[in-house]
Design an enzyme around this catalytic site. Structure first.
Site, PDB file in Angstrom:
ATOM      1  CE  LYS A  41      27.566  26.354  30.052  1.00  0.00           C
ATOM      2  NZ  LYS A  41      27.920  27.623  29.425  1.00  0.00           N
ATOM      3  N   GLY A  42      22.675  24.271  26.752  1.00  0.00           N
ATOM      4  CA  GLY A  42      21.343  23.813  27.145  1.00  0.00           C
ATOM      5  C   GLY A  42      20.804  22.635  26.351  1.00  0.00           C
ATOM      6  CD  GLU A  97      19.054  26.401  20.969  1.00  0.00           C
ATOM      7  OE1 GLU A  97      19.135  25.882  22.094  1.00  0.00           O
ATOM      8  OE2 GLU A  97      19.554  27.500  20.692  1.00  0.00           O
ATOM      9  CG  ASP A  98      18.010  24.777  25.849  1.00  0.00           C
ATOM     10  OD1 ASP A  98      18.184  25.443  24.809  1.00  0.00           O
ATOM     11  OD2 ASP A  98      18.464  25.127  26.950  1.00  0.00           O
ATOM     12  CG  ASP A 101      13.283  33.519  25.079  1.00  0.00           C
ATOM     13  OD1 ASP A 101      12.212  34.103  24.892  1.00  0.00           O
ATOM     14  OD2 ASP A 101      13.958  33.672  26.111  1.00  0.00           O
ATOM     15  CE  LYS A 129      10.120  31.331  28.386  1.00  0.00           C
ATOM     16  NZ  LYS A 129      11.081  32.227  29.078  1.00  0.00           N
ATOM     17  CG  PHE A 151      13.503  32.557  34.625  1.00  0.00           C
ATOM     18  CD1 PHE A 151      14.204  31.511  34.047  1.00  0.00           C
ATOM     19  CD2 PHE A 151      14.219  33.572  35.231  1.00  0.00           C
ATOM     20  CE1 PHE A 151      15.582  31.454  34.076  1.00  0.00           C
ATOM     21  CE2 PHE A 151      15.609  33.532  35.268  1.00  0.00           C
ATOM     22  CZ  PHE A 151      16.287  32.477  34.698  1.00  0.00           C
ATOM     23  CB  VAL A 152      11.322  27.238  32.073  1.00  0.00           C
ATOM     24  CG1 VAL A 152       9.829  27.424  32.213  1.00  0.00           C
ATOM     25  CG2 VAL A 152      11.786  27.656  30.683  1.00  0.00           C
ATOM     26  CG  ASP A 158      21.748  28.456  32.836  1.00  0.00           C
ATOM     27  OD1 ASP A 158      21.236  28.577  31.698  1.00  0.00           O
ATOM     28  OD2 ASP A 158      22.477  29.317  33.345  1.00  0.00           O
ATOM     29  NE  ARG A 164      24.080  24.917  32.055  1.00  0.00           N
ATOM     30  CZ  ARG A 164      23.725  25.846  31.187  1.00  0.00           C
ATOM     31  NH1 ARG A 164      22.714  25.625  30.386  1.00  0.00           N
ATOM     32  NH2 ARG A 164      24.357  27.003  31.116  1.00  0.00           N
TER      33      ARG A 164
HETATM   34  C1  PRP Z   1      19.536  29.781  25.530  1.00  0.00           C
HETATM   35  C2  PRP Z   1      19.012  28.619  24.722  1.00  0.00           C
HETATM   36  C3  PRP Z   1      19.102  29.109  23.309  1.00  0.00           C
HETATM   37  C4  PRP Z   1      18.897  30.599  23.445  1.00  0.00           C
HETATM   38  C5  PRP Z   1      17.486  30.926  23.058  1.00  0.00           C
HETATM   39  O1  PRP Z   1      20.920  29.699  25.564  1.00  0.00           O
HETATM   40  O2  PRP Z   1      19.760  27.458  24.924  1.00  0.00           O
HETATM   41  O3  PRP Z   1      20.361  28.837  22.735  1.00  0.00           O
HETATM   42  O4  PRP Z   1      19.103  30.942  24.834  1.00  0.00           O
HETATM   43  O5  PRP Z   1      17.253  32.289  23.176  1.00  0.00           O
HETATM   44  P1  PRP Z   1      16.827  33.223  21.957  1.00  0.00           P
HETATM   45  O6  PRP Z   1      15.785  32.492  21.169  1.00  0.00           O
HETATM   46  O7  PRP Z   1      16.272  34.441  22.670  1.00  0.00           O
HETATM   47  O8  PRP Z   1      18.037  33.546  21.163  1.00  0.00           O
HETATM   48  P2  PRP Z   1      21.826  30.510  26.588  1.00  0.00           P
HETATM   49  O9  PRP Z   1      22.325  31.755  25.903  1.00  0.00           O
HETATM   50  O10 PRP Z   1      21.102  30.705  27.887  1.00  0.00           O
HETATM   51  O11 PRP Z   1      23.079  29.564  26.755  1.00  0.00           O
HETATM   52  P3  PRP Z   1      23.199  28.108  27.438  1.00  0.00           P
HETATM   53  O12 PRP Z   1      22.411  27.136  26.585  1.00  0.00           O
HETATM   54  O13 PRP Z   1      24.654  27.832  27.384  1.00  0.00           O
HETATM   55  O14 PRP Z   1      22.643  28.221  28.838  1.00  0.00           O
END
Ligand code: PRP
Length: 176
Positions: A41-42, A97-98, A101, A129, A151-152, A158, A164
């Site tokens: 969702k991010g 993507e938001d 990581d 990151k 942690f952002v 979220d 969000r």
């Molecule tokens: C977050 C973000 C990416 C993913 C990145 O999503 O939106 O999709 O984690 O992490 P990675 O590079 O370690 O794979 P999340 O799983 O928190 O879902 P959300 O967007 O629905 O909150």
């Protein structure tokens, strides 16, 4: 413990950077139709602001994925919960993507989408990151901000589904 949010990237800084990214993307895809694929969702707030600044024709589609494992360290298993509504064969695709990581989410998505033979497939992430990267094959073409391993939250991101809607990026600090 209560969480406190310290502003890390202001609303104005985000919006300015989005204008710069939109200009670069519009230049790179001049004359083409761009298929924006948002990872829910991010990514939805970033998609919403970025797309409205683009000077090229765009299509939009959405994917939803979930990662398995403990809360902060991903196991690397990424399940696709919602796939694309339309095929991307022959299209110019930009994944939105938001945050990037460990890279495991995008690595899985890139493999999944490449199988459909798009004309091109690139990644645009608001935050990167690099310290946390595990999947070395994910190299984003467009990055909003490179950040340290904090942690952002905010601007789509979220903490336990909260924050969000914040218009800025904040760092979470826990207080007793
Ligand atoms: C977050 C973000 C990416 C993913 C990145 O999503 O939106 O999709 O984690 O992490 P990675 O590079 O370690 O794979 P999340 O799983 O928190 O879902 P959300 O967007 O629905 O909150």
């Amino acid at each position: 413990m209560k969480e406190m949010i310290d502003v890390m990237i202001t609303e104005a800084a985000i919006q300015k950077r989005i204008e710069e990214l939109a200009e670069e993307i519009s230049h790179d895809y001049h004359g083409l139709t761009l298929s924006l694929i948002c990872v829910l969702k991010g990514g939805v707030i970033f998609l919403s602001d970025l797309s409205r600044k683009l000077a090229v024709d765009v299509e939009m589609d959405f994917m939803d994925v979930s990662s398995y494992g403990s809360d902060t360290v991903s196991s690397g298993i990424v399940r696709i919960d919602k796939d694309l509504a339309r095929p991307i064969t022959g299209k110019h695709v930009l994944l939105i993507e938001d945050i990037l990581d460990t890279g495991q989410t995008l690595s899985r998505l890139i493999r999944h989408l490449t199988a459909q033979n798009p004309a091109s497939l690139k990644v645009c992430t608001l935050l990167d990151k690099p310290e946390r990267r595990v999947a070395q094959d994910v190299v984003p073409e467009y990055i909003g901000f490179t950040i340290p391993d904090n942690f952002v939250v905010g601007y789509g991101l979220d903490y336990a589904q909260k924050y969000r809607q914040l218009p800025y990026i904040g760092a979470v600090r826990f207080e007793k």
